[in-house]
Design a protein around this motif. Sequence first.
Motif, mmCIF file in Angstrom:
data_model
loop_
_atom_site.group_PDB
_atom_site.id
_atom_site.type_symbol
_atom_site.label_atom_id
_atom_site.label_comp_id
_atom_site.label_asym_id
_atom_site.label_seq_id
_atom_site.Cartn_x
_atom_site.Cartn_y
_atom_site.Cartn_z
ATOM 1 N N ILE A 233 0.852 -1.184 0.000
ATOM 2 C CA ILE A 233 0.000 0.000 0.000
ATOM 3 C C ILE A 233 0.888 1.235 0.000
ATOM 4 O O ILE A 233 1.775 1.375 0.846
ATOM 5 N N SER A 234 0.662 2.126 -0.937
ATOM 6 C CA SER A 234 1.480 3.321 -1.056
ATOM 7 C C SER A 234 1.021 4.400 -0.078
ATOM 8 O O SER A 234 -0.177 4.579 0.151
ATOM 9 N N VAL A 235 2.002 5.123 0.470
ATOM 10 C CA VAL A 235 1.726 6.224 1.409
ATOM 11 C C VAL A 235 2.434 7.475 0.872
ATOM 12 O O VAL A 235 3.484 7.883 1.372
ATOM 13 N N PRO A 236 1.872 8.137 -0.146
ATOM 14 C CA PRO A 236 2.587 9.243 -0.787
ATOM 15 C C PRO A 236 2.519 10.585 -0.065
ATOM 16 O O PRO A 236 3.322 11.468 -0.342
ATOM 17 N N THR A 237 1.554 10.763 0.857
ATOM 18 C CA THR A 237 1.425 12.049 1.559
ATOM 19 C C THR A 237 1.253 11.804 3.059
ATOM 20 O O THR A 237 0.829 10.716 3.470
ATOM 21 N N PRO A 238 1.559 12.787 3.888
ATOM 22 C CA PRO A 238 1.399 12.609 5.343
ATOM 23 C C PRO A 238 -0.032 12.264 5.750
ATOM 24 O O PRO A 238 -0.239 11.485 6.679
ATOM 25 N N SER A 239 -1.018 12.827 5.067
ATOM 26 C CA SER A 239 -2.410 12.554 5.433
ATOM 27 C C SER A 239 -2.824 11.122 5.141
ATOM 28 O O SER A 239 -3.827 10.635 5.678
ATOM 29 N N ASP A 240 -2.048 10.421 4.297
ATOM 30 C CA ASP A 240 -2.363 9.019 3.994
ATOM 31 C C ASP A 240 -1.931 8.079 5.116
ATOM 32 O O ASP A 240 -2.449 6.966 5.224
ATOM 33 N N ALA A 241 -0.965 8.504 5.938
ATOM 34 C CA ALA A 241 -0.364 7.608 6.921
ATOM 35 C C ALA A 241 -1.364 7.021 7.902
ATOM 36 O O ALA A 241 -1.399 5.785 8.095
ATOM 37 N N ALA A 254 -7.901 -9.697 8.913
ATOM 38 C CA ALA A 254 -8.781 -10.568 8.126
ATOM 39 C C ALA A 254 -8.009 -11.565 7.268
ATOM 40 O O ALA A 254 -8.548 -12.622 6.908
ATOM 41 N N HIS A 255 -6.753 -11.243 6.939
ATOM 42 C CA HIS A 255 -5.960 -12.109 6.050
ATOM 43 C C HIS A 255 -4.568 -12.300 6.641
ATOM 44 O O HIS A 255 -3.574 -11.765 6.116
ATOM 45 N N PRO A 256 -4.448 -13.059 7.714
ATOM 46 C CA PRO A 256 -3.159 -13.188 8.407
ATOM 47 C C PRO A 256 -2.067 -13.849 7.574
ATOM 48 O O PRO A 256 -0.880 -13.698 7.887
ATOM 49 N N ASP A 257 -2.448 -14.571 6.507
ATOM 50 C CA ASP A 257 -1.445 -15.235 5.678
ATOM 51 C C ASP A 257 -0.868 -14.321 4.603
ATOM 52 O O ASP A 257 0.069 -14.713 3.891
ATOM 53 N N VAL A 258 -1.417 -13.128 4.459
ATOM 54 C CA VAL A 258 -0.940 -12.185 3.442
ATOM 55 C C VAL A 258 0.060 -11.221 4.071
ATOM 56 O O VAL A 258 -0.246 -10.562 5.068
ATOM 57 N N ARG A 259 1.228 -11.126 3.494
ATOM 58 C CA ARG A 259 2.243 -10.177 3.957
ATOM 59 C C ARG A 259 1.848 -8.780 3.469
ATOM 60 O O ARG A 259 1.656 -8.575 2.263
ATOM 61 N N VAL A 260 1.727 -7.828 4.369
ATOM 62 C CA VAL A 260 1.297 -6.484 3.996
ATOM 63 C C VAL A 260 2.414 -5.484 4.315
ATOM 64 O O VAL A 260 2.861 -5.389 5.462
ATOM 65 N N TRP A 261 2.836 -4.759 3.283
ATOM 66 C CA TRP A 261 3.856 -3.729 3.435
ATOM 67 C C TRP A 261 3.266 -2.357 3.134
ATOM 68 O O TRP A 261 2.280 -2.241 2.397
ATOM 69 N N ALA A 262 3.905 -1.328 3.654
ATOM 70 C CA ALA A 262 3.614 0.050 3.276
ATOM 71 C C ALA A 262 4.854 0.628 2.607
ATOM 72 O O ALA A 262 5.974 0.412 3.071
ATOM 73 N N GLY A 263 4.657 1.333 1.505
ATOM 74 C CA GLY A 263 5.773 1.941 0.803
ATOM 75 C C GLY A 263 5.465 3.384 0.457
ATOM 76 O O GLY A 263 4.315 3.824 0.548
ATOM 77 N N GLY A 264 6.474 4.131 0.070
ATOM 78 C CA GLY A 264 6.247 5.519 -0.284
ATOM 79 C C GLY A 264 6.937 6.467 0.680
ATOM 80 O O GLY A 264 7.522 6.056 1.691
ATOM 81 N N LEU A 265 6.850 7.756 0.384
ATOM 82 C CA LEU A 265 7.584 8.766 1.143
ATOM 83 C C LEU A 265 7.241 8.784 2.620
ATOM 84 O O LEU A 265 8.086 9.088 3.464
ATOM 85 N N ALA A 272 3.134 0.683 9.857
ATOM 86 C CA ALA A 272 3.039 -0.596 9.150
ATOM 87 C C ALA A 272 4.451 -1.064 8.819
ATOM 88 O O ALA A 272 5.427 -0.311 8.974
ATOM 89 N N GLU A 273 4.581 -2.291 8.352
ATOM 90 C CA GLU A 273 5.886 -2.806 7.944
ATOM 91 C C GLU A 273 6.336 -2.039 6.709
ATOM 92 O O GLU A 273 5.706 -2.114 5.646
ATOM 93 N N GLY A 274 7.404 -1.271 6.847
ATOM 94 C CA GLY A 274 7.823 -0.371 5.791
ATOM 95 C C GLY A 274 8.789 -0.985 4.804
ATOM 96 O O GLY A 274 9.375 -2.051 5.034
ATOM 97 N N LEU A 275 8.984 -0.274 3.684
ATOM 98 C CA LEU A 275 9.892 -0.675 2.626
ATOM 99 C C LEU A 275 10.932 0.420 2.418
ATOM 100 O O LEU A 275 10.741 1.554 2.839
#
Length: 293
Positions: A233-241, A254-265, A272-275
């Motif tokens: 999931i992209s986080v391009p602006t501060p208000s998205d965080a 709801a989906h514990p088997d799916v690895r979820v990352w956050a990316g972006g500025l 969240a688990e960042g990139l």
Amino acid sequence: MDNRYTVKQVSELTGVPSATLRAWERRYAVVDPERSPSRYRLYGDEDVSRLARMAEMVRRGAPASLAAAQVRVSTELGQVTTPRPPRPDEPLPDTRDLVLAARAYDQTLLTATLDEVLSRASFERAVAEWILPALTEVGLAWERGEVSVAGEHFVSAAVHRRLAVAFEAAGLNTGAPICVVGLPPGSLHALGAMCFAVCLKRQGIDVSFLGADVPVESWGHTLRVLQPAAAVISVPTPSDAPVVTDLVSTLTGAHPDVRVWAGGLYANQSRAEGLPASVVDAALLVATELLKR
């Protein structure tokens, strides 16, 4: 005697991911490599030359289907030339050229500049060293009143078209781990996420790109239907965080088997688990994690 190359060696020579090379062979019949007794693909010098020419045209923005057709026709007519591959140290245009194009709505300058960037550099270098920095320059110019909203949209749309071509050219990667990429509800700045999606697809991952402003329920529905290995999931602006923080919590619950990352500025503000900040490094990390499963 004609040399023989494995798909990995051809990938290194042309800068095209192995999965994409196989897709081009299957979908466009641009080459017909031999097979070893163990059924591994073996490419000859002419095969490498054809694929290098096709890769050069795709880097310049041509659809893969058109590039393949032109390679086939030129080969049949004997008009064979091997393009010079981009050098890692080759200088790129000034990023301010994109600002000038936006200010004057100059289609000729815009097209020529994007052509030059994508012909001089690999896609990954073009994204990291030019496309994203140039888009930042355009955004800053808009803040200073040097570029209108329409001018910014003018160049963004052109970049979006080039990214869409690159995304399709990377192939389907059928059978590879699936990763869903998109933006949270209310978030509209999708070009960074799209750059990441192309880089990830070029690493051999099966990418489903959802685009901007994806509602929470749509994220959940996508994960239920596709059952992907991961979501970014992209986080391009501060208000998205804060929105992403809540979205990640909902999806992982709801989906514990799916690895979820956050990316972006502003991924580091989302809890969240960042990139990595670089879309190229982020794509490499995600692909490495998914392919080792």
